[in-house]
Design an enzyme around this catalytic site. Structure first.
Site, PDB file in Angstrom:
ATOM      1  N   LYS A 172      44.939 -13.558 -68.077  1.00  0.00           N
ATOM      2  CA  LYS A 172      46.172 -12.791 -67.994  1.00  0.00           C
ATOM      3  C   LYS A 172      47.275 -13.498 -68.788  1.00  0.00           C
ATOM      4  O   LYS A 172      47.176 -14.677 -69.082  1.00  0.00           O
ATOM      5  CB  LYS A 172      46.619 -12.671 -66.532  1.00  0.00           C
ATOM      6  CG  LYS A 172      45.546 -12.114 -65.602  1.00  0.00           C
ATOM      7  CD  LYS A 172      46.085 -11.974 -64.202  1.00  0.00           C
ATOM      8  CE  LYS A 172      44.991 -11.845 -63.162  1.00  0.00           C
ATOM      9  NZ  LYS A 172      44.183 -10.655 -63.241  1.00  0.00           N
ATOM     10  N   ARG A 216      35.170 -13.500 -57.567  1.00  0.00           N
ATOM     11  CA  ARG A 216      34.054 -13.731 -58.497  1.00  0.00           C
ATOM     12  C   ARG A 216      34.048 -15.186 -58.957  1.00  0.00           C
ATOM     13  O   ARG A 216      32.993 -15.774 -59.189  1.00  0.00           O
ATOM     14  CB  ARG A 216      34.190 -12.815 -59.713  1.00  0.00           C
ATOM     15  CG  ARG A 216      34.153 -11.337 -59.361  1.00  0.00           C
ATOM     16  CD  ARG A 216      34.281 -10.475 -60.610  1.00  0.00           C
ATOM     17  NE  ARG A 216      34.389  -9.065 -60.242  1.00  0.00           N
ATOM     18  CZ  ARG A 216      34.079  -8.064 -61.054  1.00  0.00           C
ATOM     19  NH1 ARG A 216      33.666  -8.303 -62.269  1.00  0.00           N
ATOM     20  NH2 ARG A 216      34.206  -6.822 -60.644  1.00  0.00           N
ATOM     21  N   ARG A 248      19.428 -18.269 -50.112  1.00  0.00           N
ATOM     22  CA  ARG A 248      20.288 -18.320 -48.933  1.00  0.00           C
ATOM     23  C   ARG A 248      21.146 -19.569 -48.899  1.00  0.00           C
ATOM     24  O   ARG A 248      22.209 -19.574 -48.279  1.00  0.00           O
ATOM     25  CB  ARG A 248      19.440 -18.230 -47.651  1.00  0.00           C
ATOM     26  CG  ARG A 248      18.815 -16.856 -47.469  1.00  0.00           C
ATOM     27  CD  ARG A 248      17.794 -16.864 -46.393  1.00  0.00           C
ATOM     28  NE  ARG A 248      16.724 -17.824 -46.662  1.00  0.00           N
ATOM     29  CZ  ARG A 248      15.554 -17.838 -46.039  1.00  0.00           C
ATOM     30  NH1 ARG A 248      15.303 -16.961 -45.101  1.00  0.00           N
ATOM     31  NH2 ARG A 248      14.639 -18.744 -46.344  1.00  0.00           N
ATOM     32  N   ASP A 252      38.464   2.206 -55.478  1.00  0.00           N
ATOM     33  CA  ASP A 252      39.304   1.536 -56.487  1.00  0.00           C
ATOM     34  C   ASP A 252      39.061   2.179 -57.858  1.00  0.00           C
ATOM     35  O   ASP A 252      37.907   2.358 -58.264  1.00  0.00           O
ATOM     36  CB  ASP A 252      38.895   0.048 -56.503  1.00  0.00           C
ATOM     37  CG  ASP A 252      39.822  -0.816 -57.323  1.00  0.00           C
ATOM     38  OD1 ASP A 252      41.008  -0.463 -57.465  1.00  0.00           O
ATOM     39  OD2 ASP A 252      39.356  -1.871 -57.806  1.00  0.00           O
ATOM     40  N   ASN A 264      45.979  -6.212 -55.240  1.00  0.00           N
ATOM     41  CA  ASN A 264      44.538  -6.148 -55.542  1.00  0.00           C
ATOM     42  C   ASN A 264      43.994  -7.462 -56.098  1.00  0.00           C
ATOM     43  O   ASN A 264      44.516  -7.986 -57.092  1.00  0.00           O
ATOM     44  CB  ASN A 264      44.289  -5.064 -56.593  1.00  0.00           C
ATOM     45  CG  ASN A 264      44.416  -3.661 -56.037  1.00  0.00           C
ATOM     46  OD1 ASN A 264      44.931  -3.466 -54.941  1.00  0.00           O
ATOM     47  ND2 ASN A 264      43.949  -2.691 -56.784  1.00  0.00           N
ATOM     48  N   GLY A 321      41.203  -9.120 -64.670  1.00  0.00           N
ATOM     49  CA  GLY A 321      40.335 -10.152 -65.218  1.00  0.00           C
ATOM     50  C   GLY A 321      40.901 -11.560 -65.129  1.00  0.00           C
ATOM     51  O   GLY A 321      41.921 -11.811 -64.470  1.00  0.00           O
TER      52      GLY A 321
HETATM   53  P1  13P Z   1      42.027  -8.918 -60.707  1.00  0.00           P
HETATM   54  O1  13P Z   1      41.116  -8.779 -61.886  1.00  0.00           O
HETATM   55  O2  13P Z   1      43.274  -9.649 -61.094  1.00  0.00           O
HETATM   56  O3  13P Z   1      41.364  -9.519 -59.544  1.00  0.00           O
HETATM   57  O4  13P Z   1      42.495  -7.447 -60.289  1.00  0.00           O
HETATM   58  C1  13P Z   1      41.703  -6.650 -59.451  1.00  0.00           C
HETATM   59  C2  13P Z   1      42.155  -5.239 -59.379  1.00  0.00           C
HETATM   60  O5  13P Z   1      43.228  -4.862 -59.791  1.00  0.00           O
HETATM   61  C3  13P Z   1      41.214  -4.290 -58.755  1.00  0.00           C
HETATM   62  O6  13P Z   1      41.673  -2.971 -58.846  1.00  0.00           O
HETATM   63  O1  G3H Z   2      39.914  -3.345 -61.546  1.00  0.00           O
HETATM   64  C1  G3H Z   2      38.722  -3.434 -61.468  1.00  0.00           C
HETATM   65  C2  G3H Z   2      38.104  -4.192 -60.354  1.00  0.00           C
HETATM   66  O2  G3H Z   2      38.235  -5.572 -60.562  1.00  0.00           O
HETATM   67  C3  G3H Z   2      36.688  -3.749 -60.163  1.00  0.00           C
HETATM   68  O3  G3H Z   2      35.890  -4.216 -61.192  1.00  0.00           O
HETATM   69  O4  G3H Z   2      34.873  -2.120 -62.051  1.00  0.00           O
HETATM   70  O5  G3H Z   2      33.834  -4.348 -62.520  1.00  0.00           O
HETATM   71  O6  G3H Z   2      33.756  -3.376 -60.210  1.00  0.00           O
HETATM   72  P1  G3H Z   2      34.486  -3.457 -61.512  1.00  0.00           P
HETATM   73 ZN    ZN Z   3      42.808  -2.581 -60.616  1.00  0.00          ZN
END
Ligand code: 13P
Ligand code: G3H
Ligand code: ZN
Length: 316
Positions: A183, A259, A280, A81, A253, A180
């Site tokens: 939005k 989280r 655990r 990603d 995505n 995030g």
């Molecule tokens: P979110 O922050 O909306 O979950 O998006 C995740 C994302 O685009 C990872 O590439």
């Molecule tokens: O778009 C980013 C994803 O949510 C991954 O987040 O780079 O903090 O692992 P990260």
């Molecule tokens: Zn992304």
């Protein structure tokens, strides 16, 4: 079974979207596999650069390989990603990833194409497929901060030229979402009109929607009630996924929502059980809650119940 995103997109195009979920640790991995098996859905596991360096990239690879043994019926792709060029090459060389994302969307148009094409050439030589990004999402991406005011939706004419010149296999487009938990501070909702125009120019070409967490309000309220401070958190209405899928979005995505589940479970657990120090206990609850979250999300994506058809397509 690990497959390429290309195969999954062939099965899904125009009908539903595949959930692309980020993982960083064992608990997320277990919840993710369990939720997809419970809902009989194909899925994509995403590893960000941050996830790969959180412990060690080999740890995530080991977790996924072992999950494949624990869940032999699962059908999924393993995807990098938001990769930069060097990380893409590292993943391509590893032989483990079925697809990589090169994110050069912060570069000028021609430079984005040039970088993407280099990665495409290296990836295709090894049978790996490439997602690229054109346009800028609002919010914050890893190493890239884009002010909401500068957020730029994808230009449909540029999308066509970009795909033709770069040779990428799928394209992440900016249609109003951002990464995030906060939005839509300005304009609301998805820009279906932009998607329609892109689909007209790129029929049957798989599109990707980043920043698609729903940031469920009940989740946010529970987190805040248990001591959190997520004020004004807001996400994408999951009811909008179906229309997006009809317009060519095959990959959606979702990271932030997972989280939030983690945060809610752990905040509530330690508030209710201040005497506990056994990791655990909340870990077990989280795996089960995350599995439920994934199964419910797959219903909105339309991927729920598609596993048998995908298996047939792969066999034929
Ligand atoms: P979110 O922050 O909306 O979950 O998006 C995740 C994302 O685009 C990872 O590439
Ligand atoms: O778009 C980013 C994803 O949510 C991954 O987040 O780079 O903090 O692992 P990260
Ligand atoms: Zn992304």
């Amino acid at each position: 079974m690990i497959v390429t995103t290309k195969k999954l997109f062939e099965a899904a195009y125009g009908k539903y979207a595949i959930g692309a979920y980020n993982i960083n640790n064992l608990e997320q991995t277990m919840g993710l596999f369990q939720g997809n098996i419970d809902s009989q859905a194909p899925f994509i596991i995403q590893l960000s650069k941050g996830a790969r360096s959180y412990s060690h990239k080999a740890m995530l690879e080991g977790l996924i390989r072992n999950a494949e043994e624990v869940y032999p019926d699962a059908i999924f792709a393993v995807h990098l990603d938001h990769g930069d060029e060097a990380t893409c090459y590292d993943c391509i060389e590893s032989g483990f990833y079925s697809s990589v994302m090169i994110d050069a969307s912060h570069e000028a148009f021609d430079e984005n194409i040039a970088i993407t094409k280099r990665v495409v050439d290296a990836a295709h030589a090894k049978g790996i497929v490439v997602e690229a990004e054109l346009g800028m999402l609002g919010g914050v991406e890893e190493h890239v901060s884009v002010a909401e005011a500068d957020a730029k939706l994808t230009d449909p004419d540029q999308a066509l030229e970009f795909v033709e010149r770069s040779g990428c296999d799928s394209l992440a487009v900016a249609i109003g979402t951002s990464h995030g938990a906060f939005k839509f501070s300005g304009t609301q909702g998805l820009h279906y009109g932009v998607l329609e125009e892109i689909q007209k120019r790129l029929p049957n070409f798989p599109l990707v929607m980043h920043g698609s967490s729903s940031v469920p309000q009940d989740e946010v309220e529970r987190i805040n009630k248990a001591g959190g401070k997520l004020l004004g958190a807001k996400g994408v209405d999951a009811a909008q996924f179906k229309r997006a899928a009809e317009l060519g979005v095959t990959k959606i995505n979702i990271d932030t929502d997972g989280r939030l589940v983690w945060t809610r479970v752990h905040r509530e657990h330690f508030l209710e059980h201040p005497e506990n120090f056994d990791l655990r206990k909340p870990g077990k609850i989280y795996m089960s809650e995350y599995a439920k979250f994934i199964a419910a999300k797959n219903v909105y994506l339309g991927s729920s119940g598609q596993l048998a058809d995908v298996r047939k397509l792969l066999a034929g």
